[in-house]
Design a protein around this motif. Sequence first.
Motif, PDB file in Angstrom:
ATOM      1  N   PRO A 162      48.129  97.893  29.222  1.00 35.17           N
ATOM      2  CA  PRO A 162      47.829  96.851  29.152  1.00 35.17           C
ATOM      3  C   PRO A 162      48.586  95.977  28.083  1.00 35.17           C
ATOM      4  CG  PRO A 162      45.947  98.364  28.835  1.00 35.17           C
ATOM      5  CD  PRO A 162      47.184  99.311  28.977  1.00 35.17           C
ATOM      6  N   ALA A 163      48.888  94.544  28.411  1.00 40.40           N
ATOM      7  CA  ALA A 163      49.709  93.901  27.783  1.00 40.40           C
ATOM      8  C   ALA A 163      48.783  93.341  26.324  1.00 40.40           C
ATOM      9  CB  ALA A 163      49.934  92.731  28.426  1.00 40.40           C
ATOM     10  N   ALA A 164      49.537  93.191  25.254  1.00 37.56           N
ATOM     11  CA  ALA A 164      48.785  92.802  23.993  1.00 37.56           C
ATOM     12  C   ALA A 164      49.243  91.398  24.021  1.00 37.56           C
ATOM     13  CB  ALA A 164      49.720  93.439  22.734  1.00 37.56           C
ATOM     14  N   LYS A 165      48.155  90.611  23.516  1.00 34.79           N
ATOM     15  CA  LYS A 165      48.492  89.206  23.390  1.00 34.79           C
ATOM     16  C   LYS A 165      49.472  88.624  22.685  1.00 34.79           C
ATOM     17  CE  LYS A 165      43.162  88.155  23.516  1.00 34.79           C
ATOM     18  NZ  LYS A 165      42.101  87.792  22.899  1.00 34.79           N
ATOM     19  N   SER A 166      49.907  89.565  21.581  1.00 34.93           N
ATOM     20  CA  SER A 166      51.092  89.043  20.727  1.00 34.93           C
ATOM     21  C   SER A 166      52.379  89.120  21.568  1.00 34.93           C
ATOM     22  CB  SER A 166      51.278  89.949  19.577  1.00 34.93           C
ATOM     23  OG  SER A 166      51.435  91.420  20.073  1.00 34.93           O
ATOM     24  N   ALA A 167      52.253  89.767  22.855  1.00 28.89           N
ATOM     25  CA  ALA A 167      53.744  89.972  23.350  1.00 28.89           C
ATOM     26  C   ALA A 167      53.836  89.025  24.550  1.00 28.89           C
ATOM     27  CB  ALA A 167      53.552  91.431  24.164  1.00 28.89           C
ATOM     28  N   VAL A 168      52.755  88.120  24.747  1.00 28.07           N
ATOM     29  CA  VAL A 168      52.916  87.299  25.781  1.00 28.07           C
ATOM     30  C   VAL A 168      54.262  86.491  25.765  1.00 28.07           C
ATOM     31  CG1 VAL A 168      51.853  85.325  26.982  1.00 28.07           C
ATOM     32  CG2 VAL A 168      50.440  87.022  26.234  1.00 28.07           C
ATOM     33  N   ARG A 169      54.640  85.834  24.651  1.00 28.06           N
ATOM     34  CA  ARG A 169      55.573  85.002  24.707  1.00 28.06           C
ATOM     35  C   ARG A 169      56.967  85.806  24.955  1.00 28.06           C
ATOM     36  NH1 ARG A 169      59.346  84.108  20.620  1.00 28.06           N
ATOM     37  NH2 ARG A 169      60.354  81.967  20.816  1.00 28.06           N
ATOM     38  N   THR A 170      56.908  86.954  24.445  1.00 25.43           N
ATOM     39  CA  THR A 170      57.942  87.952  24.733  1.00 25.43           C
ATOM     40  C   THR A 170      58.142  88.170  26.107  1.00 25.43           C
ATOM     41  OG1 THR A 170      57.882  88.601  22.403  1.00 25.43           O
ATOM     42  CG2 THR A 170      59.351  90.053  23.830  1.00 25.43           C
ATOM     43  N   LEU A 171      57.091  88.424  26.614  1.00 27.07           N
ATOM     44  CA  LEU A 171      57.065  88.831  28.022  1.00 27.07           C
ATOM     45  C   LEU A 171      57.806  87.722  29.009  1.00 27.07           C
ATOM     46  CD1 LEU A 171      56.344  90.857  30.549  1.00 27.07           C
ATOM     47  CD2 LEU A 171      54.072  89.929  30.105  1.00 27.07           C
ATOM     48  N   THR A 172      57.277  86.339  28.640  1.00 26.59           N
ATOM     49  CA  THR A 172      57.492  85.343  29.392  1.00 26.59           C
ATOM     50  C   THR A 172      59.070  85.323  29.380  1.00 26.59           C
ATOM     51  OG1 THR A 172      55.546  84.370  29.064  1.00 26.59           O
ATOM     52  CG2 THR A 172      57.319  82.771  29.863  1.00 26.59           C
ATOM     53  N   LEU A 173      59.631  85.325  28.003  1.00 25.67           N
ATOM     54  CA  LEU A 173      61.183  85.153  28.030  1.00 25.67           C
ATOM     55  C   LEU A 173      61.812  86.202  28.698  1.00 25.67           C
ATOM     56  CD1 LEU A 173      61.243  83.999  24.299  1.00 25.67           C
ATOM     57  CD2 LEU A 173      61.731  82.679  26.114  1.00 25.67           C
ATOM     58  N   ALA A 174      61.422  87.536  28.502  1.00 29.59           N
ATOM     59  CA  ALA A 174      62.033  88.561  29.062  1.00 29.59           C
ATOM     60  C   ALA A 174      62.074  88.416  30.676  1.00 29.59           C
ATOM     61  CB  ALA A 174      61.367  89.859  28.816  1.00 29.59           C
ATOM     62  N   THR A 175      61.001  88.064  31.153  1.00 27.87           N
ATOM     63  CA  THR A 175      60.680  87.779  32.651  1.00 27.87           C
ATOM     64  C   THR A 175      61.746  86.698  33.092  1.00 27.87           C
ATOM     65  OG1 THR A 175      58.494  88.226  32.715  1.00 27.87           O
ATOM     66  CG2 THR A 175      59.355  87.038  34.416  1.00 27.87           C
ATOM     67  N   ALA A 176      61.978  85.501  32.317  1.00 28.36           N
ATOM     68  CA  ALA A 176      62.867  84.824  32.733  1.00 28.36           C
ATOM     69  C   ALA A 176      64.275  85.179  32.649  1.00 28.36           C
ATOM     70  CB  ALA A 176      62.718  83.499  31.733  1.00 28.36           C
ATOM     71  N   LEU A 177      64.636  85.936  31.516  1.00 30.49           N
ATOM     72  CA  LEU A 177      66.057  86.540  31.421  1.00 30.49           C
ATOM     73  C   LEU A 177      66.231  87.573  32.937  1.00 30.49           C
ATOM     74  CD1 LEU A 177      66.776  87.566  27.759  1.00 30.49           C
ATOM     75  CD2 LEU A 177      67.321  85.510  29.036  1.00 30.49           C
ATOM     76  N   MET A 178      65.509  88.328  33.207  1.00 38.09           N
ATOM     77  CA  MET A 178      65.497  89.178  34.248  1.00 38.09           C
ATOM     78  C   MET A 178      65.710  88.513  35.534  1.00 38.09           C
ATOM     79  SD  MET A 178      65.586  92.339  33.174  1.00 38.09           S
ATOM     80  CE  MET A 178      66.698  91.144  31.999  1.00 38.09           C
ATOM     81  N   GLY A 179      65.142  87.273  35.692  1.00 40.35           N
ATOM     82  CA  GLY A 179      65.344  86.373  36.990  1.00 40.35           C
ATOM     83  C   GLY A 179      66.852  85.874  36.974  1.00 40.35           C
ATOM     84  N   LEU A 180      67.099  85.260  35.663  1.00 41.22           N
ATOM     85  CA  LEU A 180      68.671  84.721  35.544  1.00 41.22           C
ATOM     86  C   LEU A 180      69.458  85.598  35.836  1.00 41.22           C
ATOM     87  CD1 LEU A 180      67.824  82.438  32.294  1.00 41.22           C
ATOM     88  CD2 LEU A 180      68.098  81.769  34.896  1.00 41.22           C
ATOM     89  N   SER A 181      69.423  86.740  35.292  1.00 46.44           N
ATOM     90  CA  SER A 181      70.445  87.928  35.343  1.00 46.44           C
ATOM     91  C   SER A 181      70.487  88.494  36.878  1.00 46.44           C
ATOM     92  CB  SER A 181      69.967  89.181  34.586  1.00 46.44           C
ATOM     93  OG  SER A 181      70.871  90.321  34.795  1.00 46.44           O
ATOM     94  N   GLY A 182      69.423  88.554  37.486  1.00 49.76           N
ATOM     95  CA  GLY A 182      69.447  89.060  39.025  1.00 49.76           C
ATOM     96  C   GLY A 182      70.159  87.641  39.783  1.00 49.76           C
ATOM     97  N   PHE A 183      69.797  86.578  39.490  1.00 49.40           N
ATOM     98  CA  PHE A 183      70.533  85.514  40.108  1.00 49.40           C
ATOM     99  C   PHE A 183      71.889  85.493  39.882  1.00 49.40           C
ATOM    100  CE2 PHE A 183      71.958  81.243  40.726  1.00 49.40           C
ATOM    101  CZ  PHE A 183      70.998  80.405  41.392  1.00 49.40           C
ATOM    102  N   ALA A 184      72.419  85.593  38.553  1.00 45.91           N
ATOM    103  CA  ALA A 184      73.908  85.603  38.383  1.00 45.91           C
ATOM    104  C   ALA A 184      74.647  86.801  39.394  1.00 45.91           C
ATOM    105  CB  ALA A 184      74.143  85.548  36.973  1.00 45.91           C
ATOM    106  N   GLY A 185      74.125  88.076  39.174  1.00 46.67           N
ATOM    107  CA  GLY A 185      74.589  88.897  39.834  1.00 46.67           C
ATOM    108  C   GLY A 185      74.850  88.812  41.351  1.00 46.67           C
ATOM    109  N   LEU A 186      73.986  88.355  42.210  1.00 41.46           N
ATOM    110  CA  LEU A 186      74.025  88.135  43.485  1.00 41.46           C
ATOM    111  C   LEU A 186      74.677  86.865  43.653  1.00 41.46           C
ATOM    112  CD1 LEU A 186      73.164  90.141  45.487  1.00 41.46           C
ATOM    113  CD2 LEU A 186      72.226  90.632  43.350  1.00 41.46           C
ATOM    114  N   GLY A 187      74.634  85.972  42.949  1.00 40.14           N
ATOM    115  CA  GLY A 187      75.534  84.817  42.898  1.00 40.14           C
ATOM    116  C   GLY A 187      77.026  85.020  43.110  1.00 40.14           C
ATOM    117  N   TYR A 188      77.497  85.776  42.116  1.00 38.33           N
ATOM    118  CA  TYR A 188      78.831  86.507  41.983  1.00 38.33           C
ATOM    119  C   TYR A 188      79.155  87.291  43.210  1.00 38.33           C
ATOM    120  CZ  TYR A 188      79.540  85.910  37.059  1.00 38.33           C
ATOM    121  OH  TYR A 188      79.626  85.261  35.763  1.00 38.33           O
ATOM    122  N   GLN A 189      78.265  88.006  43.737  1.00 40.45           N
ATOM    123  CA  GLN A 189      78.310  88.627  45.007  1.00 40.45           C
ATOM    124  C   GLN A 189      78.867  87.976  46.185  1.00 40.45           C
ATOM    125  OE1 GLN A 189      75.749  92.131  45.870  1.00 40.45           O
ATOM    126  NE2 GLN A 189      76.760  92.232  48.016  1.00 40.45           N
TER     127      GLN A 189
END
Length: 878
Positions: free
Chosen positions: A11-38
Motif C-alpha cells: 500500500p502507498a503511504a500518503k507522504s509518498a504521493v508527491r515522490t511517486l508522481t515525480l518518479a512516474t514522470a521521470l520514468m516516462g521521460l526516460s523511456g521517451f528519450a531512450g526510444l527517441g534516440y533509437q
Amino acid sequence: MSYVVATPAVPAAKSAVRTLTLATALMGLSGFAGLGYQIVWTEQFGVWLGHDIVAVLAVVAAFFGGLGAGARLLAGWIAKSAVPARWYAGCEFAIGAWGLILTAVMPGANAWLAALTGPEPSALWQWSVAFVGPFVLLLPATFAMGATLPAIERVTARLQSEGYAIGRLYAANTLGAVAGVLASAFVLIPALGLTQTAMVCVALNMVCAVGVLVIAPSRSLAATPAITTQPASPAASRRVLVVLAATGALGIGYEVVVVRVLSQIAQDTVYTFALLLAAYLLGTAGGAAFYQRRLAGRYAPEALRSHLLSALAAACLVGTGSLWASEWMLGTMQVMFGGGYGAALLAEAAIALAAFALPTLVMGALFSHLCVEATAAGRGFGTALAVNTLGAALAPLIFGVLLVPWLGPKAVLLAISAAYLLLLPTLQWRRWPAWAPALAAAAVLLATPDLAFVEVPEGGRIVSYRNGVMGAVSVVEDASGVGRLRIDNRQQEGSNASLLSDARLAYLPMLLHPAPSDALFLGLGTGLTAASAAEDRSLKVDAVELLPEVIAAAPYFASALDAAPGTPGPHVLAGDARRYVRATSKRYDLIVADLFHPARSGAGALYTVEHFAAIRSRLREGGLFCQWLPLHQLDLATLRSITRSFMAVYPGGSALLATNSLETPVLGLIGRLDDARIAPSTVQQRLRAIALPTRAAQLQLADDYSVLGSFIAGPAQLARFAGVAPLNTDDQPVVAHHAPLITYAPDSLPRQRLAALLQELQVPSSADLLQPPGDDALAAERQRRQAAYWVARTHFITAGMAVQPNADPRAMLAQVQVPLLAIVRESPEFRPAYDPLIQLARALARSDATAARALLAELAAANPARLDAAQLLRQLGG
C-alpha cells in the motif's frame, strides 16, 4: 532509458504521493528519450547502411549490446553504493552528453564508416562493419543506459521500503518509450529534423538527471538494507541465467522476423517500423503489469516459469498464425476505418498488434519473473539484465542475417516457438502444456504455406522467389508471359515487355552527353536500362544494386533486349548506391540514378542534397547526372523538395519526361558539372556517332527534335517550381516522412499530377534550355521548330487525358482524329501524334478502306514532309 522489474505491491503511504508522481514522470521521460534516440539513430545509420532493415538490425544489436555491457560491469558497484540516485543521475547525464556529441560527429562518422566499408565489400566485411560500427559509436550512451537500470532499481527499492509499489513506474517508463517512438517518427523528426529531435532527448536526459536528485534528496540516500534470501544451488542459478539469455535472443528474434514478414504486407515506410515497435513495447509493458498485479509471489517460481514458457510458445504460434491473415486484415481494416491516411496507419497498427500483442504480453511477464528468480538466487538484477540483453544483442545477426535467408520466415518463427519449449525442465514434458505447442508447431509447419506474399495474376505463375536479408524478390509472369520484378510483393518499374521505356531511361542521358566513355547506373531493377547502355560498346557501364536477389533475377529479363551475340553486359556491383558513390575514387562521364520509390525503406536518403553533391564529385569534366523520379509515386509537394535539393547542387538543372505515359509518368532531373545549356548541334553529332542508331530509332529518338523534345523545364522554370520548399537533407529527411502520405492515401491520379505539373511549368523556353543560336538563321529556325515541338507535346498529353481505350479503331478514331491532326499541323516533327494515326489507318483499312484513305489523305496534307501516309494511301488505291 530505464526499465523497472515489477514486484509485489504494497500500500502507498500518503507522504509518498508527491515522490511517486515525480518518479512516474521521470520514468516516462526516460523511456521517451531512450526510444527517441533509437528512432533517430536508426534513420541516421540508414543513410550509409542503405536500407532501413539493416539499420534496424544494427541499432537493435548495438542497443542491447551496450545495455548488457553496462548492466554487467557497473551493477556490482551500484549495488554497493549508498547513493544509487547519484549513479542514476550520472548515467542520465552521460547519455545526454554523448547524445549531444553524436549530433556533431554523426555525419563525419557515417562518412568514415562508408569509406571503411568500401565500394565493393565482401558480405563478411560489410556485415562486420554494419554491426561493429554502430555498436562502438553508440557504446558510451548505451553503456550508460544499461547502468541506469540497476541504479533505478536501487532507487525504487528505497522508495518501495517507504510504502508503495513500483508497477506504476514500470508502466510509465514503457508508455514513455511508446510515446517516444510515435512522437519522434510522426511529429518531432518531420518538424525538427534528426539533430533537433536528438536534442529534445538530450534535454530529457538532463531533466531526469536533476529530477532523480529531487526525488531522492541527500538526506534520504542511505542504502536500503539488502534483502537476504536463501541462495539457490549453483545449478539452479545457472539455469535461470541460461533461460534469461535464451529468452532475450528469442524475443528479439521474434520481433526481427515478424518485422521482416510484415514489410511484405504493410507499406514499409518509416511509420511502419514505428508502429511495429510501439506494438511490441505496449505488449511487453502489459505483460509486466499483469505479472506484477496477478502473478508475482502467488505461485512456486519454477512452476510459474514453466507455465510462462509454455504459454509463450503457444502465443508465438498464435502470433505467427496471424501473419497468414494479415493481408486480409489490412484490407478489411482500411475499409472498416473509412479509408484515408489515418485508416491506413490504424490498419497497419492492427496487424502489428495481432502479431505482437499476445507473445509480447507473455514475454513481459516472463522477463519480470526471471529477474525476480535471478535476484532470489543471489545473482542480482544487474546480472539478470546483462545476460538477457546480451542474448538479445545476438538476435539481429542470428535471426535477421543468417536464419531468415537460409530457412525462411515460417521455419524460423516455428523454431522460435519450439525453442521456448526446450527451455522447460525435462519433467515438464510429461504434461500437455509442454508437448501441445510442439505438436501444434509441427502441424503448422507441415500444413501451411511459406510466409511468402506474392501477388500472382490470374493465369500467371511465380518464375522465381528469393528471400534475402533486406527483401523477398520474385519474378512473376502473367497469363500472356509478361514477367515483372517484385520486391517484398511490390511491383517494380519495368518488365520484359517494357523495353521502350526502360531503354529510354538510358538513351536519353546518353544522347545528351557529347561523348561518354564511362557510365554508372545507381540501381539495377530488371537490368534492361543498364544493359541498353552497355549495347554501346564504346561505353563502359557499371551498375550498383543493393539487393543480391535482384542481381540474381536480372538474367531473366535480358532476353527482352534481344542484343547481338557477344554484346557485353554491364559490370554489376553488389552494394549500396549511396555508399558506393562516396567510397569509390572512380569518376564517370555519365551517372544515371534509377527510379527509387521515395516512401520505401531507405529511398529518401537517395534524394538528399548530400547525395546529389557526392554524385557531382564523381563526375568528370563535362559530366552529366540524370535522376529519374517516379511521378506516379510522388505528390507535387515532395517533388518540389527533391527538385529544390537537386537545384541546390546543380543550379543549371533541367527536367524532362522519359515517355509520354499518363499512367506511369517518369520525370528526369538533368544536372551538368559545368551547368551549361544544351547545344542542339551536340545532340545531332551524338546521334550520328552512336553505335546503335537503329536502337535509338526504335526508342523514338531518331532525331534531335525528339531527344530535346523530352524536356519540360529549364533552370528558371525549375527554380520557380521548387520555390521555398524544404530541402531534403540527411538531417532533415523531408522525403522519407512526407512521401508516405500519398502512398497511404492517394489523393489524385498520376495523370492528374502530370497535368498539374505541366500546367505549372508551362512550355519550356529555348532561351532557358538551349544555347543561343547567334546569327545562324538555320539554328534559329531549328529552335523555333523545337519550341513548336514542346507546345505540341503538351497538347498531346492534354488530349490524351480524355481518351478512353477502345479496341474498335472507329471508336478510337472518333476520339483522337481531330486533336492529333491539329498537333501534326502544329509540329510536323512530333511523331507521337503522327504514328498513332498511321496505325489506326492500317487497322481501319481491314474493315473500311474508304475511311482509312480519307484519314491518310488528311494526314498527308497535314504533314507533307513525311511520306508514310502518302505511301500507305497509294497501297490502298488512293
